[in-house]
Design an enzyme around this catalytic site. Structure first.
Site, PDB file in Angstrom:
ATOM      1  N   HIS A  97       0.849  -1.187   0.000  1.00  0.00           N
ATOM      2  CA  HIS A  97       0.000   0.000   0.000  1.00  0.00           C
ATOM      3  C   HIS A  97       0.885   1.238   0.000  1.00  0.00           C
ATOM      4  O   HIS A  97       1.976   1.234   0.563  1.00  0.00           O
ATOM      5  CB  HIS A  97      -0.951   0.010   1.200  1.00  0.00           C
ATOM      6  CG  HIS A  97      -0.267  -0.122   2.519  1.00  0.00           C
ATOM      7  ND1 HIS A  97       0.211  -1.334   2.989  1.00  0.00           N
ATOM      8  CD2 HIS A  97       0.050   0.795   3.469  1.00  0.00           C
ATOM      9  CE1 HIS A  97       0.773  -1.152   4.169  1.00  0.00           C
ATOM     10  NE2 HIS A  97       0.697   0.139   4.484  1.00  0.00           N
ATOM     11  N   HIS A  99       1.026   5.173   0.992  1.00  0.00           N
ATOM     12  CA  HIS A  99       0.421   6.255   1.766  1.00  0.00           C
ATOM     13  C   HIS A  99       0.521   7.559   0.962  1.00  0.00           C
ATOM     14  O   HIS A  99       1.585   7.873   0.420  1.00  0.00           O
ATOM     15  CB  HIS A  99       1.182   6.490   3.073  1.00  0.00           C
ATOM     16  CG  HIS A  99       1.160   5.344   4.033  1.00  0.00           C
ATOM     17  ND1 HIS A  99       0.313   5.307   5.123  1.00  0.00           N
ATOM     18  CD2 HIS A  99       1.886   4.198   4.094  1.00  0.00           C
ATOM     19  CE1 HIS A  99       0.529   4.188   5.814  1.00  0.00           C
ATOM     20  NE2 HIS A  99       1.481   3.499   5.212  1.00  0.00           N
TER      21      HIS A  99
HETATM   22  P1  AMP Z   1       1.922   0.499   7.387  1.00  0.00           P
HETATM   23  O1  AMP Z   1       2.533   0.788   8.711  1.00  0.00           O
HETATM   24  O2  AMP Z   1       2.653   1.149   6.239  1.00  0.00           O
HETATM   25  O3  AMP Z   1       1.724  -0.995   7.176  1.00  0.00           O
HETATM   26  O4  AMP Z   1       0.509   1.194   7.408  1.00  0.00           O
HETATM   27  C1  AMP Z   1      -0.690   0.545   7.682  1.00  0.00           C
HETATM   28  C2  AMP Z   1      -1.757   1.602   7.732  1.00  0.00           C
HETATM   29  O5  AMP Z   1      -3.025   0.963   7.650  1.00  0.00           O
HETATM   30  C3  AMP Z   1      -1.764   2.442   9.008  1.00  0.00           C
HETATM   31  O6  AMP Z   1      -1.591   3.821   8.680  1.00  0.00           O
HETATM   32  C4  AMP Z   1      -3.133   2.161   9.626  1.00  0.00           C
HETATM   33  O7  AMP Z   1      -3.700   3.294  10.240  1.00  0.00           O
HETATM   34  C5  AMP Z   1      -3.939   1.716   8.411  1.00  0.00           C
HETATM   35  N1  AMP Z   1      -5.071   0.853   8.704  1.00  0.00           N
HETATM   36  C6  AMP Z   1      -5.081  -0.262   9.490  1.00  0.00           C
HETATM   37  N2  AMP Z   1      -6.316  -0.796   9.525  1.00  0.00           N
HETATM   38  C7  AMP Z   1      -7.097  -0.017   8.734  1.00  0.00           C
HETATM   39  C8  AMP Z   1      -8.487  -0.039   8.361  1.00  0.00           C
HETATM   40  N3  AMP Z   1      -9.327  -1.000   8.821  1.00  0.00           N
HETATM   41  N4  AMP Z   1      -8.943   0.930   7.531  1.00  0.00           N
HETATM   42  C9  AMP Z   1      -8.111   1.886   7.087  1.00  0.00           C
HETATM   43  N5  AMP Z   1      -6.806   1.964   7.391  1.00  0.00           N
HETATM   44  C10 AMP Z   1      -6.303   1.034   8.207  1.00  0.00           C
END
Ligand code: AMP
Length: 132
Positions: A97, A99
């Protein structure tokens, strides 16, 4: 199953702003700034290294559109585009993903670690090691 697969499958809710065959874009549930968006591959690739280049390129096209929308609608002065790859980088969800975080002049947010320094000759050594 990753939380993003559950979102893609419709098993848990999300605020979706875009979807096509290769990716979706949703709002991050814990935004670092309001509007913080995640562009997520539909297939599960743990990191950028595991994903086909065509998919990554396509996702970056969508990131460009999100960036444009943040500038035009949210009046953002800029964005941070970040991919965390593997737990060492801070990645929490092992599902590719990107950001996209809207930024505003003087918003006081800082994502980059403090700078470090090379020893003598070390920079050219790293340059040689990393040459593609
Ligand atoms: P990373 O640390 O790059 O793996 O980022 C994961 C991101 O996913 C974090 O910014 C979380 O806030 C986001 N996240 C986790 N669960 C959800 C969810 N159910 N809906 C939207 N974002 C999420």
């Amino acid at each position: 199953m990753t939380v993003f697969e559950m979102i893609i499958n419709g098993d848990i809710p999300s605020t979706k702003i875009y979807e096509d065959d290769l990716c979706i874009a949703i709002l991050d549930i814990a935004p670092r700034a309001k509007g913080h968006t995640l562009v997520i591959s539909k297939e599960v690739y743990p990191t950028i290294a595991d994903a086909p280049s065509e998919t990554v390129a396509h996702m970056m096209d969508i990131v460009k559109k999100v960036d444009g929308k943040m500038r035009s609608v949210l009046k953002a002065d800029g964005t941070n585009v970040i991919i965390n790859n593997s737990p060492a980088s801070g990645q929490e969800v092992p599902h590719l993903h990107i950001h996209v975080i809207p930024r505003f002049k003087d918003d006081g947010i800082s994502f980059f670690p403090p700078s470090t320094k090379y020893e003598e000759e070390e920079m050219s050594e790293y340059g040689r090691k990393l040459a593609l």
